[in-house]
Structures are given as structure tokens and as C-alpha cells.
Design a protein around this motif. Sequence first.
Motif, PDB file in Angstrom:
ATOM      1  N   LEU A 112       0.822  -1.193   0.000  1.00 36.75           N
ATOM      2  CA  LEU A 112       0.000   0.000   0.000  1.00 36.75           C
ATOM      3  C   LEU A 112       0.864   1.253   0.000  1.00 36.75           C
ATOM      4  O   LEU A 112       2.006   1.241   0.471  1.00 36.75           O
ATOM      5  CB  LEU A 112      -0.959  -0.019   1.187  1.00 36.75           C
ATOM      6  CG  LEU A 112      -2.167  -0.943   0.933  1.00 36.75           C
ATOM      7  CD1 LEU A 112      -1.811  -2.395   1.060  1.00 36.75           C
ATOM      8  CD2 LEU A 112      -3.333  -0.565   1.779  1.00 36.75           C
ATOM      9  N   LYS A 113       0.322   2.312  -0.530  1.00 36.69           N
ATOM     10  CA  LYS A 113       1.071   3.554  -0.731  1.00 36.69           C
ATOM     11  C   LYS A 113       1.774   4.004   0.548  1.00 36.69           C
ATOM     12  O   LYS A 113       2.923   4.430   0.512  1.00 36.69           O
ATOM     13  CB  LYS A 113       0.121   4.645  -1.235  1.00 36.69           C
ATOM     14  CG  LYS A 113       0.812   5.918  -1.619  1.00 36.69           C
ATOM     15  CD  LYS A 113      -0.158   6.921  -2.215  1.00 36.69           C
ATOM     16  CE  LYS A 113       0.581   8.169  -2.646  1.00 36.69           C
ATOM     17  NZ  LYS A 113      -0.338   9.149  -3.226  1.00 36.69           N
ATOM     18  N   SER A 114       1.116   3.871   1.671  1.00 40.96           N
ATOM     19  CA  SER A 114       1.681   4.333   2.943  1.00 40.96           C
ATOM     20  C   SER A 114       2.928   3.556   3.359  1.00 40.96           C
ATOM     21  O   SER A 114       3.707   4.034   4.189  1.00 40.96           O
ATOM     22  CB  SER A 114       0.632   4.236   4.052  1.00 40.96           C
ATOM     23  OG  SER A 114       0.211   2.882   4.191  1.00 40.96           O
ATOM     24  N   ALA A 115       3.147   2.374   2.796  1.00 40.89           N
ATOM     25  CA  ALA A 115       4.295   1.534   3.171  1.00 40.89           C
ATOM     26  C   ALA A 115       5.359   1.452   2.076  1.00 40.89           C
ATOM     27  O   ALA A 115       6.358   0.756   2.244  1.00 40.89           O
ATOM     28  CB  ALA A 115       3.812   0.135   3.528  1.00 40.89           C
ATOM     29  N   ARG A 116       5.172   2.145   0.984  1.00 42.62           N
ATOM     30  CA  ARG A 116       6.161   2.080  -0.106  1.00 42.62           C
ATOM     31  C   ARG A 116       7.445   2.776   0.309  1.00 42.62           C
ATOM     32  O   ARG A 116       7.437   3.735   1.080  1.00 42.62           O
ATOM     33  CB  ARG A 116       5.595   2.712  -1.369  1.00 42.62           C
ATOM     34  CG  ARG A 116       4.453   1.857  -1.895  1.00 42.62           C
ATOM     35  CD  ARG A 116       4.194   2.018  -3.351  1.00 42.62           C
ATOM     36  NE  ARG A 116       3.069   1.167  -3.686  1.00 42.62           N
ATOM     37  CZ  ARG A 116       1.967   1.588  -4.265  1.00 42.62           C
ATOM     38  NH1 ARG A 116       1.857   2.848  -4.634  1.00 42.62           N
ATOM     39  NH2 ARG A 116       0.995   0.748  -4.514  1.00 42.62           N
ATOM     40  N   GLY A 117       8.546   2.248  -0.206  1.00 44.35           N
ATOM     41  CA  GLY A 117       9.848   2.822   0.108  1.00 44.35           C
ATOM     42  C   GLY A 117      10.429   2.354   1.429  1.00 44.35           C
ATOM     43  O   GLY A 117      11.465   2.841   1.860  1.00 44.35           O
TER      44      GLY A 117
END
Length: 174
Positions: A112-117
Motif C-alpha cells: 500500500l502507498k503508505s508503506a512504499r519505500g
Amino acid sequence: MESHGADVLEIADELTEAYVEVFTAPPWEHRDPEETRVAFRGRLDGDARRDGFRALIERSADGAIAGFVTGWTTPSPFRTDRAYGKVLQRLGKEQVEELLVGAFEIDELGVLKSARGTGLGRRLLEAAVAEHPRAWLLTWNQAYDTIAFYRRVGWQEPPVRGPETDVVVFVAPT
């Protein structure tokens, strides 16, 4: 990290919503969220019962799903439905038999976007294939960031032996 077999169906609604969030965002923004929801949930009901099925779920501090990976052991004979026919065309029967049949097949990987990177995608992939000597996956050829990610973490593309298709196949690093 949570590990699930068929019991993943106990959290199927939550996993489906995470899937929709990932796979209706770029580069898949052309997908309809409701159609994506219905299609994934229908596939999950059957996929969870496959031989060798495994799902790994990572949660954020608030308990929400931050990322997931699902997969199973690729059976013989190699299927030709869904995107499998394109894989067979692209790689040829001999490579499919040698590299994919009997290997662990990553079906879905989503962060999910919040956990990318955060390295979560890499950790999920590593955990999913840790117990398997061979693994493979495919992605859409227009998912440029995804393709770059797989290359960056060492996954390799087998030689193309047939016509190009809209899927790219990767095998796990050896």
C-alpha cells in the motif's frame, strides 16, 4: 508477518480492500474498483484452496494491512487460462516446463502507498520464496516501476522464445 494458508479467507474482505487500493492506483488506474473487488475476491476463494497456497500479510502499526503476497506451486500441466497462455507464448513450452512448473508462483504482491519505500516489497518477496528452490512471477509490461523493482531486487527475465506479449516473466535469483 502473518502466514496464511486457506485460512486467509477469514480475512478475505480486508485483503480484498487492500488489493483494490493497490491495483486501482497507477499504473492500474484504468481498472474499475468494483470490478476489481469482485474479480479478486472470486479468484481468492479458489486460489486459497490450491496445492501449496500461501499468503503473507504485513500490518502497519495501526493493524491495517500494509502489504501482502500470495502464491502457490505451479501445477503440471501448465494452465493456459488467465495470463498463462501469454507466458507460454512468450517463453515456449520447454522453458515453462523447466523454469515454472513445480516452482512457487507469486500471484499477487502488493504494498500500500503508505508503506512504499520501506523495503516491505522486498521482505515480502524474500519471505514468500524462502522455502522454495525456484520461484517465478509475471507482471504487466506497462508497470514500469514494478518491472524496475523486480530487476533491482535481482529477479531475472528468462529469454523470450516466442512473440512478445503484454506480460513480463521473472524468475527468482538463484
